[in-house]
Write a protein that holds these residues in place. Sequence first.
Motif, PDB file in Angstrom:
ATOM      1  N   VAL A   1       1.029  -1.162  -0.052  1.00 21.63           N
ATOM      2  CA  VAL A   1      -0.179  -0.135  -0.129  1.00 21.63           C
ATOM      3  C   VAL A   1       0.809   1.259   0.055  1.00 21.63           C
ATOM      4  O   VAL A   1       2.121   1.124   0.225  1.00 21.63           O
ATOM      5  N   THR A   2       0.132   2.469  -0.308  1.00 24.65           N
ATOM      6  CA  THR A   2       1.001   3.566  -0.134  1.00 24.65           C
ATOM      7  C   THR A   2       1.473   4.080   1.221  1.00 24.65           C
ATOM      8  O   THR A   2       0.109   4.066   2.101  1.00 24.65           O
ATOM      9  N   ALA A   3       2.501   4.702   1.746  1.00 26.07           N
ATOM     10  CA  ALA A   3       2.614   5.175   3.004  1.00 26.07           C
ATOM     11  C   ALA A   3       3.002   6.669   2.747  1.00 26.07           C
ATOM     12  O   ALA A   3       4.217   6.899   3.007  1.00 26.07           O
ATOM     13  N   GLY A   4       2.338   7.389   2.048  1.00 27.75           N
ATOM     14  CA  GLY A   4       2.583   8.941   1.426  1.00 27.75           C
ATOM     15  C   GLY A   4       3.471   8.759   0.432  1.00 27.75           C
ATOM     16  O   GLY A   4       3.492   7.961  -0.319  1.00 27.75           O
ATOM     17  N   ARG A   5       4.002  10.050   0.275  1.00 28.96           N
ATOM     18  CA  ARG A   5       5.113  10.449  -0.872  1.00 28.96           C
ATOM     19  C   ARG A   5       6.330  11.346   0.048  1.00 28.96           C
ATOM     20  O   ARG A   5       6.036  11.819   0.662  1.00 28.96           O
ATOM     21  N   LYS A   6       7.270  11.126  -0.975  1.00 33.01           N
ATOM     22  CA  LYS A   6       8.415  11.767  -0.698  1.00 33.01           C
ATOM     23  C   LYS A   6       8.937  12.480  -1.794  1.00 33.01           C
ATOM     24  O   LYS A   6       9.092  12.187  -3.016  1.00 33.01           O
ATOM     25  N   GLY A   7       8.698  13.847  -2.029  1.00 31.76           N
ATOM     26  CA  GLY A   7       8.986  14.910  -3.134  1.00 31.76           C
ATOM     27  C   GLY A   7       8.057  14.116  -4.303  1.00 31.76           C
ATOM     28  O   GLY A   7       8.365  14.260  -5.434  1.00 31.76           O
ATOM     29  N   PHE A   8       6.772  13.907  -3.996  1.00 34.24           N
ATOM     30  CA  PHE A   8       5.979  13.270  -4.846  1.00 34.24           C
ATOM     31  C   PHE A   8       6.217  11.986  -5.637  1.00 34.24           C
ATOM     32  O   PHE A   8       5.655  11.292  -6.307  1.00 34.24           O
ATOM     33  N   GLU A   9       7.123  11.541  -4.820  1.00 38.42           N
ATOM     34  CA  GLU A   9       7.585   9.961  -5.321  1.00 38.42           C
ATOM     35  C   GLU A   9       6.912   8.960  -4.331  1.00 38.42           C
ATOM     36  O   GLU A   9       6.710   9.058  -3.175  1.00 38.42           O
ATOM     37  N   ARG A  10       6.261   8.091  -4.755  1.00 42.35           N
ATOM     38  CA  ARG A  10       5.464   7.230  -3.940  1.00 42.35           C
ATOM     39  C   ARG A  10       6.381   6.474  -3.032  1.00 42.35           C
ATOM     40  O   ARG A  10       7.102   5.723  -3.470  1.00 42.35           O
ATOM     41  N   VAL A  11       5.729   6.318  -1.773  1.00 43.39           N
ATOM     42  CA  VAL A  11       6.394   5.272  -0.631  1.00 43.39           C
ATOM     43  C   VAL A  11       5.514   4.100  -0.661  1.00 43.39           C
ATOM     44  O   VAL A  11       4.382   4.253  -0.262  1.00 43.39           O
ATOM     45  N   TYR A  12       6.018   3.018  -0.678  1.00 46.28           N
ATOM     46  CA  TYR A  12       5.485   1.751  -0.535  1.00 46.28           C
ATOM     47  C   TYR A  12       5.592   1.123   0.828  1.00 46.28           C
ATOM     48  O   TYR A  12       6.632   1.182   1.399  1.00 46.28           O
ATOM     49  N   ALA A  13       4.631   0.379   1.345  1.00 48.14           N
ATOM     50  CA  ALA A  13       4.546  -0.214   2.493  1.00 48.14           C
ATOM     51  C   ALA A  13       3.998  -1.540   2.330  1.00 48.14           C
ATOM     52  O   ALA A  13       2.796  -1.700   1.576  1.00 48.14           O
ATOM     53  N   LEU A  14       4.091  -2.561   3.638  1.00 50.30           N
ATOM     54  CA  LEU A  14       3.234  -3.679   3.577  1.00 50.30           C
ATOM     55  C   LEU A  14       2.109  -3.079   4.169  1.00 50.30           C
ATOM     56  O   LEU A  14       2.124  -2.420   4.984  1.00 50.30           O
ATOM     57  N   PRO A  15       0.749  -3.661   3.970  1.00 52.40           N
ATOM     58  CA  PRO A  15      -0.341  -3.237   4.505  1.00 52.40           C
ATOM     59  C   PRO A  15      -0.328  -3.101   6.039  1.00 52.40           C
ATOM     60  O   PRO A  15      -0.780  -2.269   6.720  1.00 52.40           O
ATOM     61  N   GLU A  16       0.010  -4.005   6.684  1.00 51.46           N
ATOM     62  CA  GLU A  16       0.151  -4.084   8.203  1.00 51.46           C
ATOM     63  C   GLU A  16       1.140  -2.757   8.721  1.00 51.46           C
ATOM     64  O   GLU A  16       1.037  -2.507   9.708  1.00 51.46           O
ATOM     65  N   HIS A  17       1.897  -2.225   7.815  1.00 50.60           N
ATOM     66  CA  HIS A  17       2.559  -1.248   8.338  1.00 50.60           C
ATOM     67  C   HIS A  17       1.929   0.217   8.280  1.00 50.60           C
ATOM     68  O   HIS A  17       2.113   0.859   9.405  1.00 50.60           O
ATOM     69  N   VAL A  18       0.737   0.000   7.622  1.00 53.53           N
ATOM     70  CA  VAL A  18      -0.012   1.514   7.862  1.00 53.53           C
ATOM     71  C   VAL A  18      -1.413   1.439   8.180  1.00 53.53           C
ATOM     72  O   VAL A  18      -2.214   2.321   8.495  1.00 53.53           O
ATOM     73  N   LEU A  19      -1.961   0.051   8.021  1.00 52.66           N
ATOM     74  CA  LEU A  19      -3.583  -0.224   8.037  1.00 52.66           C
ATOM     75  C   LEU A  19      -3.729  -0.605   9.373  1.00 52.66           C
ATOM     76  O   LEU A  19      -2.929  -1.502   9.690  1.00 52.66           O
ATOM     77  N   THR A  20      -4.778  -0.397   9.882  1.00 50.24           N
ATOM     78  CA  THR A  20      -5.212  -0.976  11.277  1.00 50.24           C
ATOM     79  C   THR A  20      -5.736  -2.411  11.196  1.00 50.24           C
ATOM     80  O   THR A  20      -6.299  -2.481  10.053  1.00 50.24           O
ATOM     81  N   PRO A  21      -5.774  -3.104  12.065  1.00 55.14           N
ATOM     82  CA  PRO A  21      -6.133  -4.644  11.908  1.00 55.14           C
ATOM     83  C   PRO A  21      -7.654  -4.715  11.706  1.00 55.14           C
ATOM     84  O   PRO A  21      -8.066  -5.478  10.535  1.00 55.14           O
ATOM     85  N   ASP A  22      -8.490  -3.439  12.061  1.00 51.94           N
ATOM     86  CA  ASP A  22      -9.938  -3.748  11.531  1.00 51.94           C
ATOM     87  C   ASP A  22     -10.121  -3.561  10.032  1.00 51.94           C
ATOM     88  O   ASP A  22     -10.936  -3.878   9.309  1.00 51.94           O
ATOM     89  N   LEU A  23      -9.005  -2.580   9.449  1.00 50.94           N
ATOM     90  CA  LEU A  23      -9.343  -2.417   7.885  1.00 50.94           C
ATOM     91  C   LEU A  23      -8.787  -3.670   7.271  1.00 50.94           C
ATOM     92  O   LEU A  23      -9.316  -4.020   6.274  1.00 50.94           O
TER      93      LEU A  23
END
Length: 400
Positions: free
Chosen positions: A175-197
């Motif tokens: 998933v996306t974890a924001g952007r740096k200088g408009f470059e997309r930052v990628y992450a595993l879902p569990e890094h940024v999404l809550t368990p309920d989502l």
Amino acid sequence: MPERISAASARRIALAAQGFGAPRPASVGTRQLNLLFERLGTLQIDSVNVFERSHYLPVFARLGAYDKALLDRLTLRAKAPYLEYWAHVATFIPRTDWPLWGWRRARMREKYGKPGEWVDTHPEMMRFVLDELRTHGPMAASEIEHEENVRRGPWWGLSDIKEALEYLFVFGEVVTAGRKGFERVYALPEHVLTPDLLNAEVPIDDAQRELVRRALRSHGIGTAKDIADYYRLYVATTARLLDELVEAGEAQRVSVEAWKAPGYLATGARIPRRIETAALLSPFDPVVWERDRALRMFGFHYRIEIYTPAPKRVYGYYTMPALVYEALVGRIDLKSDRQNGVLRVPSAWRESHAPAAAVERLVPVLRETAAWQGLGDIVVADRGDLARDLAGALGGSVVE
């Protein structure tokens, strides 16, 4: 028999649903941005910034000058309330909508994971990228060190690292974890999404019904094809779900003047007597992003020419439809010349039905636009049948 709606009423309904039917707020803060997001449902992302990146522009068109840093905090931080997904195309959506897109993530896996496709033939790269994110946490593609992290082919070509990330992104495995200088930052879902989502599952019919409901509310009125395009759903599925909304009292079948296809009207949609607005629309604004709808509703034939070779461009590189009252009256090409502090208008064109007074309504729009961009003078080039009148109304003359 379905209620008969005039073409003019349909335009006003659509514009009001898109946020053009109310006075602008005295000031724009997080609350106003969230309310607009709720109305639109999504903001399309595009990397071209010859004038301004596209997702900032629908907000400016509807709310006026605002601090872009406020929108950045809502969209570009690692755990911002809005993240990216392939909802229309690449768009910002509410983080809480993640469960609504489980069916599309599954469909993307089915489409691109077939034997012989890139994903199937590059399993090591897919595993490598996931392992890197698992080990190091959220990263931009450029931060992943690998001999294959080299762009190939033409300017839009992707490295194998980026290719793997993009597939994993539409699959929902990253998933996306924001952007740096408009470059997309990628992450595993569990890094940024809550368990309920992460654990929520919405049946496909329920999810698509909710998306159709939202698309109809955001459009106000439209054909099944219009509504389907908002979130890129199948037209037949959308028509079936619209009929269910009609039965539930959430929509109404209507007949719209000069429309060949049946129309659907959102229950409770406002039908203003007038639309008082003047704005320049992003090429990726929901009012015009479905080109057939723009032609049917506004008599406006629109094609963006970013990817057209310069000698073959008719109107210009980044022409923005000009909305005055309830009509699209022209198209104005814009370029932010930050080095010289100038807003440039490389070309300006009027539509055949545009009233003579339209140019006067566009002058304050351009002045506000320049100020919002931190620019001073507005320089109009001598190209297009609106250019001389526009330059004169701005108090100057065209430049060669």
